[in-house]
Motif scaffolding. Structure first.
Motif, PDB file in Angstrom:
ATOM      1  N   THR A 282      34.673  32.235  40.583  1.00 15.27           N
ATOM      2  CA  THR A 282      34.396  33.007  39.607  1.00 15.27           C
ATOM      3  C   THR A 282      35.715  34.174  39.321  1.00 15.27           C
ATOM      4  OG1 THR A 282      33.731  35.002  40.985  1.00 15.27           O
ATOM      5  CG2 THR A 282      32.069  33.771  40.020  1.00 15.27           C
ATOM      6  N   PRO A 283      35.983  34.846  38.116  1.00 12.88           N
ATOM      7  CA  PRO A 283      37.489  35.375  38.426  1.00 12.88           C
ATOM      8  C   PRO A 283      37.382  36.553  39.323  1.00 12.88           C
ATOM      9  CG  PRO A 283      36.485  35.260  35.995  1.00 12.88           C
ATOM     10  CD  PRO A 283      35.206  34.698  36.847  1.00 12.88           C
ATOM     11  N   GLU A 284      36.596  36.919  39.775  1.00 10.50           N
ATOM     12  CA  GLU A 284      36.549  38.127  40.998  1.00 10.50           C
ATOM     13  C   GLU A 284      36.895  37.301  42.245  1.00 10.50           C
ATOM     14  OE1 GLU A 284      33.848  37.598  38.701  1.00 10.50           O
ATOM     15  OE2 GLU A 284      34.557  39.485  37.403  1.00 10.50           O
ATOM     16  N   GLU A 285      36.179  36.213  42.633  1.00  9.34           N
ATOM     17  CA  GLU A 285      36.518  35.562  43.900  1.00  9.34           C
ATOM     18  C   GLU A 285      37.953  34.930  43.755  1.00  9.34           C
ATOM     19  OE1 GLU A 285      32.164  33.615  44.459  1.00  9.34           O
ATOM     20  OE2 GLU A 285      33.413  32.650  43.076  1.00  9.34           O
ATOM     21  N   SER A 286      38.558  34.379  42.498  1.00  9.15           N
ATOM     22  CA  SER A 286      39.694  33.908  42.408  1.00  9.15           C
ATOM     23  C   SER A 286      40.877  35.140  42.782  1.00  9.15           C
ATOM     24  CB  SER A 286      40.094  33.294  41.214  1.00  9.15           C
ATOM     25  OG  SER A 286      39.996  34.325  40.119  1.00  9.15           O
ATOM     26  N   ALA A 287      40.415  36.239  42.397  1.00  6.60           N
ATOM     27  CA  ALA A 287      41.427  37.420  42.701  1.00  6.60           C
ATOM     28  C   ALA A 287      41.524  37.815  44.130  1.00  6.60           C
ATOM     29  CB  ALA A 287      40.906  38.550  41.904  1.00  6.60           C
TER      30      ALA A 287
END
Length: 110
Positions: A50-55
């Motif tokens: 997810t975008p959050e995981e990638s960050a």
């Protein structure tokens, strides 16, 4: 120049390849293909996050190590590609930023 500047890194990569008789394989076509493969391996790390995981990918030591290794591979092939074709990577980037600043001017005011 130090081993951490662009020219020093290109020299180390050239010496590494020469010591193994790999220069014969370092054609522009082969290096461009290898660059694409390594960039794809970097993308693969993030593929299903997810975008959050990638960050947060650098918070996990294992994934951080993988990301650093793939970034190094991408940069190594890009520097070798530039060396073979006589491209000054930093000058090319600077010129591209200049063109983009003209093409996409910053918004004026709020």
């Amino acid at each position: 120049m130090t081993e951490h500047d662009v020219a020093g890194l290109q020299r180390r990569l050239a010496e590494f390849a020469a010591a193994r008789d790999w220069e014969q394989y370092h054609t522009p076509k082969n290096l461009a293909a290898a660059l694409s493969v390594e960039a794809s391996e970097l993308v693969e790390i993030f593929q299903w996050l997810t975008p959050e995981e990638s960050a947060r990918v650098m918070a996990d030591p294992d994934s951080a190590h993988r990301v650093r290794d793939e970034v190094a591979d991408v940069l190594a092939y890009l520097l070798q590609f530039c060396e073979v074709l006589g491209i000054d990577a930093l000058a090319a980037l600077s010129a591209k930023i200049d063109r983009n600043e003209r093409r996409f001017p910053a918004a004026e005011g709020p």
